[in-house]
Scaffold this active site. Structure first.
Site, PDB file in Angstrom:
ATOM      1  N   ASP A   1      53.340  28.822  39.706  1.00 46.52           N
ATOM      2  CA  ASP A   1      52.642  29.411  40.856  1.00 46.52           C
ATOM      3  C   ASP A   1      51.965  28.327  41.687  1.00 46.52           C
ATOM      4  O   ASP A   1      50.791  28.426  42.037  1.00 46.52           O
ATOM      5  CB  ASP A   1      51.613  30.426  40.366  1.00 46.52           C
TER       6      ASP A   1
ATOM      7  N   SER B   1      39.044  39.479  38.143  1.00 42.52           N
ATOM      8  CA  SER B   1      37.842  38.734  37.774  1.00 42.52           C
ATOM      9  C   SER B   1      36.887  38.597  38.949  1.00 42.52           C
ATOM     10  O   SER B   1      37.258  38.812  40.104  1.00 42.52           O
ATOM     11  CB  SER B   1      38.218  37.339  37.269  1.00 42.52           C
TER      12      SER B   1
ATOM     13  N   GLY C   1      33.184  34.206  44.398  1.00 39.20           N
ATOM     14  CA  GLY C   1      34.375  34.917  44.849  1.00 39.20           C
ATOM     15  C   GLY C   1      34.765  36.017  43.890  1.00 39.20           C
ATOM     16  O   GLY C   1      34.092  36.281  42.883  1.00 39.20           O
ATOM     17  N   PHE C   2      35.886  36.655  44.200  1.00 42.82           N
ATOM     18  CA  PHE C   2      36.352  37.788  43.412  1.00 42.82           C
ATOM     19  C   PHE C   2      37.864  37.893  43.524  1.00 42.82           C
ATOM     20  O   PHE C   2      38.472  37.335  44.438  1.00 42.82           O
ATOM     21  CB  PHE C   2      35.703  39.091  43.892  1.00 42.82           C
ATOM     22  N   GLY C   3      38.466  38.598  42.588  1.00 40.53           N
ATOM     23  CA  GLY C   3      39.896  38.833  42.609  1.00 40.53           C
ATOM     24  C   GLY C   3      40.234  40.118  41.890  1.00 40.53           C
ATOM     25  O   GLY C   3      39.343  40.868  41.467  1.00 40.53           O
TER      26      GLY C   3
END
Length: 409
Positions: free
Chosen positions: A190, A73, A68-70
């Site tokens: 969060d 990162s 995955g990605f964000g």
């Protein structure tokens, strides 16, 4: 599958041989397609690490595929060449925006003990940096986990947890919070369905992931010679493990005073909205609001400004959110309001609502709850009210909530 993997092994590095991954036979994504992290401005600014499948980092971790990605990162499945175990490797962009998260994971590694909640907190197995011209990339090595609670909801046609599944998940998260609050002295801030993931007991899915990458290499594109890979999903495990609370990018130390903004908008606690000092009880409020999402398939509070209040828009506002709190919880204690720097924006000195909009009518916990009946519903709503209190000191702690009758009947 095992023989296929053995044929792909190369020379030994640090105890276990790395795998030779194909350098051809993959789908080349069109340059006109914006692929994954390429959508973020940080990519065009060169802040993402140009990782390659098959690459070995820190002379130990071989990247075997992208998970995955964000914004800050990319996340990769990797093989630990010293132990032959699979790990998740989070590679941060090279800027200062992720320093707090990296430091928090380093700190959590120093917390220890026999508290049962430690099993339900995602910590770092290792931390290191990748040197690079223009700035190093910090990396966190973690146990690979499966999908989040939100992904589980998406797979369920009702988009709701059953009562038994909700209770099981809450026991795990409350243990995690008790550990964080009492041992680590950390506030998560969060807590949401995206940040609660499932442990994996069926580790065969990681070998299957590697085999899929070897047989059908991930689609990718190249920009100035650097690859961007398309993420690959893990298969559905045969056996799910325990829920684990992750993502400490917004976590803070609890033994210092906090008055800054925090929490997802619809989960914001009264003390955060009214600008008063806040601490561990914000996590309890946050958890209570999240329960509504996964058990009722809707937000408890929305904070959306009705168009008859604001003809120019229909978006989130703090005043609309607080009006909903008054509707559900009743007026806040006057003593509590005196603590907030923004209380005067919404309430008169005697605690009367002082905004030229109406408090929503007929908005109660009883009317909003749609899954339970009779005494079980009463017990559940009592559980919710023990979290959703104006005054943070009136909220039950995580440890106290673990003993609540609804959770144990």
């Amino acid at each position: 599958m095992a023989s296929f993997l053995r044929r792909s092994l190369g020379r030994v590095i640090g105890g276990v041989a790395p795998i030779h991954f194909p350098t051809s036979g993959f789908e080349l994504v069109s340059s006109a397609v914006v692929l994954e992290e390429e959508m973020f401005s940080d990519y065009s600014m060169g802040r993402y690490y140009p990782a390659n499948i098959g690459e070995v980092l820190a002379s130990r971790y071989q990247l075997v595929g992208k998970l995955g990605f964000g914004v800050t990162s990319t996340v990769w499945l990797a093989r630990d060449l010293r132990t032959y175990k699979h790990v998740a490797l989070k590679i941060f962009t090279r800027d200062e925006s992720n320093e707090d998260e990296f430091a928090m994971y380093q700190y959590l590694r120093t917390c220890s003990g026999s508290h049962p909640g430690i099993r339900h907190v995602r910590t770092a197995l290792d931390v290191f940096s990748i040197p690079r011209d223009g700035g190093a990339h910090r990396c966190i090595v973690q146990k690979p986990l499966w999908e989040s609670f939100r992904a589980l909801l998406a797979r369920n046609p009702s988009h709701r947890f059953t009562e038994d599944l909700l209770k099981a998940g809450l026991r795990s998260i409350l243990l995690a919070l008790d550990y964080l609050h009492t041992v680590c002295r950390v506030i998560h801030t969060d807590i949401k369905a995206d940040n609660i993931l499932q442990d994996v007991e069926d580790e065969k899915i990681f070998d299957d992931f590697v085999t899929a990458e070897l047989q059908n290499p991930s689609p990718r594109k190249f920009i100035d010679g650097s690859p961007i890979y398309m993420s690959r999903q893990l298969n559905l495990p045969r056996i799910f493990g325990i829920p684990i609370l992750g993502d400490f990018g917004a976590a803070v130390h609890g033994d210092i005073e906090h008055t800054e903004n925090a929490q997802p908008l619809v989960y914001r606690s009264p003390e955060v909205m009214l600008k008063m000092p806040w601490s561990y009880p914000v996590d309890i409020w946050n958890l209570g609001c999240m329960i509504w999402d996964i058990f009722e398939d809707k937000h408890l509070f929305h904070g959306i400004e009705p168009t008859d209040w604001d003809p120019n828009g229909n978006g989130y506002t703090t005043r609309a959110h607080i009006a909903e709190l008054v509707a559900v919880l009743g007026p806040p204690p006057v003593e509590f309001l005196k603590r907030g720097k923004r209380s005067g924006d919404f309430f008169a000195e005697e605690g009367k609502w002082n905004v030229a909009i109406d408090i929503p009518a007929d908005m109660t916990l009883e009317d909003s709850e749609e899954n339970l009946e009779g005494g079980n519903k009463d017990d559940f709503l009592a559980f919710m009210r023990s979290m959703l209190q104006w005054r943070p000191e009136d909220r039950k702690t995580a440890k106290e909530l673990l003993d609540h009758p609804w959770l144990n009947n």
